[in-house]
Every structure is written in C-alpha cells, then in structure tokens.
Design a protein around this motif. Sequence first.
Motif, short mmCIF file in Angstrom:
data_model
loop_
_atom_site.label_atom_id
_atom_site.label_comp_id
_atom_site.label_asym_id
_atom_site.label_seq_id
_atom_site.Cartn_x
_atom_site.Cartn_y
_atom_site.Cartn_z
N GLY A 18 -11.76 23.92 -11.53
CA GLY A 18 -10.40 24.37 -11.26
C GLY A 18 -10.34 25.33 -10.10
O GLY A 18 -9.46 25.26 -9.25
N GLY A 19 -11.32 26.23 -10.03
CA GLY A 19 -11.37 27.18 -8.93
C GLY A 19 -11.70 26.51 -7.60
O GLY A 19 -11.21 26.90 -6.55
N ALA A 20 -12.52 25.47 -7.66
CA ALA A 20 -12.92 24.78 -6.43
C ALA A 20 -11.82 23.88 -5.88
O ALA A 20 -11.67 23.73 -4.67
CB ALA A 20 -14.18 23.96 -6.68
N ILE A 21 -11.02 23.28 -6.76
CA ILE A 21 -10.05 22.28 -6.31
C ILE A 21 -8.65 22.87 -6.11
O ILE A 21 -7.82 22.29 -5.41
CB ILE A 21 -10.01 21.11 -7.30
N ALA A 22 -8.38 24.03 -6.70
CA ALA A 22 -7.05 24.63 -6.63
C ALA A 22 -6.60 24.84 -5.19
O ALA A 22 -7.32 25.40 -4.37
CB ALA A 22 -7.04 25.95 -7.37
N GLY A 23 -5.41 24.32 -4.89
CA GLY A 23 -4.82 24.52 -3.57
C GLY A 23 -5.29 23.57 -2.49
O GLY A 23 -4.77 23.58 -1.38
N ARG A 24 -6.25 22.72 -2.78
CA ARG A 24 -6.75 21.77 -1.77
C ARG A 24 -5.97 20.46 -1.88
O ARG A 24 -5.89 19.88 -2.95
CB ARG A 24 -8.23 21.49 -1.97
N PRO A 25 -5.40 19.99 -0.79
CA PRO A 25 -4.63 18.74 -0.85
C PRO A 25 -5.55 17.54 -1.08
O PRO A 25 -6.61 17.42 -0.47
CB PRO A 25 -3.95 18.65 0.51
N LEU A 26 -5.14 16.69 -2.01
CA LEU A 26 -5.85 15.45 -2.31
C LEU A 26 -4.96 14.29 -1.89
O LEU A 26 -3.74 14.34 -2.04
CB LEU A 26 -6.15 15.35 -3.80
N GLU A 69 0.86 -1.18 0.00
CA GLU A 69 0.00 0.00 0.00
C GLU A 69 0.90 1.22 0.00
O GLU A 69 1.93 1.25 0.67
CB GLU A 69 -0.89 0.03 1.23
N ILE A 70 0.48 2.22 -0.76
CA ILE A 70 1.23 3.47 -0.81
C ILE A 70 0.22 4.60 -0.95
O ILE A 70 -0.75 4.50 -1.70
CB ILE A 70 2.27 3.46 -1.95
N THR A 71 0.41 5.65 -0.17
CA THR A 71 -0.49 6.80 -0.19
C THR A 71 0.29 8.03 -0.62
O THR A 71 1.40 8.26 -0.13
CB THR A 71 -1.11 7.02 1.20
N VAL A 72 -0.29 8.79 -1.53
CA VAL A 72 0.37 9.99 -2.04
C VAL A 72 -0.57 11.18 -1.86
O VAL A 72 -1.78 11.07 -2.00
CB VAL A 72 0.77 9.81 -3.53
N GLN A 73 0.03 12.30 -1.50
CA GLN A 73 -0.74 13.54 -1.31
C GLN A 73 -0.21 14.58 -2.30
O GLN A 73 1.01 14.73 -2.46
CB GLN A 73 -0.59 14.05 0.12
N PHE A 74 -1.13 15.29 -2.94
CA PHE A 74 -0.74 16.29 -3.93
C PHE A 74 -1.82 17.35 -4.04
O PHE A 74 -2.92 17.19 -3.51
CB PHE A 74 -0.49 15.65 -5.30
N THR A 75 -1.50 18.43 -4.74
CA THR A 75 -2.42 19.55 -4.91
C THR A 75 -2.38 20.02 -6.35
O THR A 75 -1.32 20.01 -6.98
CB THR A 75 -1.99 20.72 -3.99
N PHE A 76 -3.54 20.39 -6.86
CA PHE A 76 -3.64 20.91 -8.23
C PHE A 76 -3.72 22.43 -8.23
O PHE A 76 -4.19 23.05 -7.29
CB PHE A 76 -4.91 20.38 -8.92
N LYS A 77 -3.27 23.01 -9.35
CA LYS A 77 -3.50 24.42 -9.64
C LYS A 77 -4.82 24.53 -10.41
O LYS A 77 -5.38 23.51 -10.84
CB LYS A 77 -2.38 24.98 -10.52
N ARG A 78 -5.27 25.74 -10.64
CA ARG A 78 -6.51 25.96 -11.40
C ARG A 78 -6.44 25.37 -12.81
O ARG A 78 -7.44 24.91 -13.34
CB ARG A 78 -6.80 27.46 -11.54
#
Length: 90
Positions: free
Chosen positions: A57-65, A2-11
């Motif tokens: 893009g505006g809703a997800i930008a900067g939120r860690p996934l 198992e491997i978990t990755v965290q990342f964030t998108f720009k707009r």
Amino acid sequence: MEITVQFTFKRDGNLLGRPRITYETREATDDERIIYRTAVMEALQRCVPMPFTPGMGGAIAGRPLTIRFDDRRIHPKPKEKRVWLTTTTL
C-alpha cells in the motif's frame, strides 16, 4: 475494441479520485464506447478495495496505473433455429 484506463490507489486499496479513460478505438460507435466504458468502471468497482499489505500500500499509493483492455474476439454469427418448421407426429 481497445480501451485504456488510468487510475491511482490509496494506501488502503481504495481508488484515489476518478479513473480516467485515456484511449478508445477510433472506429467504435458511441454505443460501443458507452458499453465498454461502463464495463471497465464496473470491473474497477468490483476490485476495490484491493487487499494491499502495508508495504505494498505504501509503495503503490499515489502512483498512476494504466491498464489496457483489448477485446479482439470474433463474435460468432447467431445460428437461426427453425423450431417452428420441425414436424412432430402426435
């Protein structure tokens, strides 16, 4: 494994910063960890830029996934082929 990755998108759908591995199976060997880390990062690279609508893009930008990759497959044992023992009549 198992491997978990965290990342964030720009707009615009590109990654903001570098993805970060937050969890890996303890019992994994160093070689297994490198293989899975590489596969996860290559998968993310193939997915960007994500085609977000302006609203998404505006809703997800900067939120860690955070995504967890869970490989519980039972790999079959290779079957030996004894081609060299097969007799043929010429």
